[in-house]
Design a protein around this motif. Structure first.
Motif, short mmCIF file in Angstrom:
data_model
loop_
_atom_site.label_atom_id
_atom_site.label_comp_id
_atom_site.label_asym_id
_atom_site.label_seq_id
_atom_site.Cartn_x
_atom_site.Cartn_y
_atom_site.Cartn_z
N GLY A 1 0.78 -1.24 0.06
CA GLY A 1 -0.05 0.18 0.08
C GLY A 1 0.94 1.26 0.09
N ASP A 2 1.84 1.23 0.41
CA ASP A 2 2.76 2.52 0.68
C ASP A 2 3.34 2.91 -0.50
OD1 ASP A 2 4.39 0.18 1.25
OD2 ASP A 2 5.81 1.40 2.08
N HIS A 3 3.09 1.98 -1.55
CA HIS A 3 3.68 1.98 -2.74
C HIS A 3 2.61 2.58 -4.01
CE1 HIS A 3 8.00 1.17 -1.91
NE2 HIS A 3 7.35 0.85 -0.93
N ILE A 4 1.37 2.28 -3.71
CA ILE A 4 0.25 2.31 -4.68
C ILE A 4 -0.90 3.06 -4.13
CG2 ILE A 4 1.18 0.41 -5.82
CD1 ILE A 4 -1.47 -1.28 -4.71
N TYR A 5 -1.00 3.24 -2.83
CA TYR A 5 -2.30 3.82 -2.56
C TYR A 5 -2.68 5.33 -2.93
CZ TYR A 5 -3.34 0.25 1.01
OH TYR A 5 -3.71 -1.14 1.46
N GLY A 6 -1.64 5.85 -3.53
CA GLY A 6 -1.93 7.32 -3.92
C GLY A 6 -2.26 7.25 -5.43
N LEU A 7 -2.45 6.10 -6.16
CA LEU A 7 -2.60 6.14 -7.70
C LEU A 7 -4.03 6.59 -7.90
CD1 LEU A 7 -0.78 2.80 -8.67
CD2 LEU A 7 -0.54 4.96 -9.60
N PRO A 8 -5.16 6.03 -7.44
CA PRO A 8 -6.49 6.52 -7.62
C PRO A 8 -6.67 7.94 -7.64
CG PRO A 8 -6.65 4.52 -6.19
CD PRO A 8 -5.35 4.98 -6.23
N GLY A 9 -6.34 8.57 -6.49
CA GLY A 9 -6.28 10.01 -6.28
C GLY A 9 -5.66 10.88 -7.32
N LEU A 10 -4.56 10.43 -7.77
CA LEU A 10 -3.72 11.19 -8.58
C LEU A 10 -4.33 10.95 -10.09
CD1 LEU A 10 -1.11 12.68 -9.65
CD2 LEU A 10 0.01 10.51 -9.91
#
Length: 310
Positions: A66-75
């Motif tokens: 998660g600490d490497h991909i959880y920002g994808l949907p928002g970005l």
């Protein structure tokens, strides 16, 4: 070519470090920005930089923690509202497509630009064109984790104008032919070989960015002679057993990779929130004892990737 560290923490965000994301800025070379990982709140960090989300055309995911991909949907969602119309491609382990599409579907997000996915296997070439290539290899992290090597093509030699002045060549297409290395006959009958007026090629730059991984000696060959190596440093000197048990590496193990691979510069990231102030300086000092050109990075740090003038 510049690297900007958008998140340098390990596992969870802290007051001083966001979670993992790195931007490779190639605005002069190709008017693009590539991301490597996109942890939670990456788009928030981007607000404090000069990066425009519409310039992000590729995202290379090292692994699916998660600490490497959880920002994808928002970005990805925000990019659609910020002038992003060009297509974007996400590269990463099998499962990254399901994660992103499920997140967008459940949140009823409809992107205004084409979104593509390339799910990778054990090793190979993730992307290649006539200017740049991105190779990848499997690391050792309990789940599929990749290291990426960005390889820039060599730059052609520059036309040596000063050497041509003696021929009084008028401006025009003839200079283009000479620059291509063609044999040219001038109006007075003089024959010149364009190759004699072109300087040496300039070697392209090479950057290696690792995901989370244990220390594995076979990684050395993948990093050989890179201009920059970005390596995790979740643990410090003397914590090799802990690092192995948790599928991570120490600062000195990263430095060992750097010195044996003969890289030019080592940047340590993925720093645990256990390390603050003097502890961070100690991580750097301990790594420098093995490889002098080591720096522990911090959020928003931007560095230029230099050409190798050796």
């Amino acid at each position: 070519m510049y690297l900007q560290f958008l998140g340098t923490g390990a596992g969870v965000p802290s007051k001083s470090r966001n979670v993992s994301s790195i931007a490779l800025k190639m605005l002069d070379e190709r008017n693009e920005v590539w991301l490597f990982d996109c942890g939670e709140a990456t788009q928030h960090t981007i607000l404090h930089t000069s990066i425009r989300p519409r310039k992000i055309t590729k995202i290379f995911v090292t692994h699916l923690h998660g600490d490497h991909i959880y920002g994808l949907p928002g970005l990805l969602s925000s990019r659609a509202f910020q002038g992003g119309e060009e297509s974007l491609t996400i590269y990463g382990p099998v499962g990254i497509k399901d994660f992103v599409l499920t997140s967008l579907k459940i949140s009823h997000c409809h992107l205004k630009y084409p979104l593509h996915f390339v799910e990778l296997e054990q090793e190979g070439v993730a992307y290649q064109d006539d200017k740049i290539a991105v190779k990848y290899m499997t690391l050792q992290h309990g789940i599929q984790s990749y290291g990426y090597r960005v390889i820039e093509a060599d730059y052609p030699g520059e036309l040596q104008i000063e050497k041509l002045k003696q021929y009084n060549i008028p401006n025009g297409p003839i200079f283009g032919r000479i620059k291509k290395g063609e044999i040219v006959t001038l109006e007075d009958g003089t024959v010149i070989n364009g190759k004699d007026f072109i300087g040496e090629q300039k070697k392209g730059r090479e950057v290696v960015i690792f995901g989370d991984t244990r220390f594995v000696s076979s990684h050395i060959s993948f990093c050989q002679h890179a201009d920059v190596l970005v390596h995790e440093s979740t643990f410090g000197k003397g914590e090799e057993k802990l690092a192995h048990n948790y599928f991570h590496a120490t600062c000195q193990q990263a430095a060992e990779i750097a010195v044996k691979a003969n890289v030019k510069q080592l940047y340590l990231t993925h720093i645990s929130s256990r390390y603050l102030g003097q502890d961070v300086k100690k991580l750097q000092k301990d790594a420098q004892a093995i490889f002098a050109n080591t720096k522990v990075v911090h959020d928003l740090l931007e560095i230029e990737v230099p050409f190798n003038h050796d």
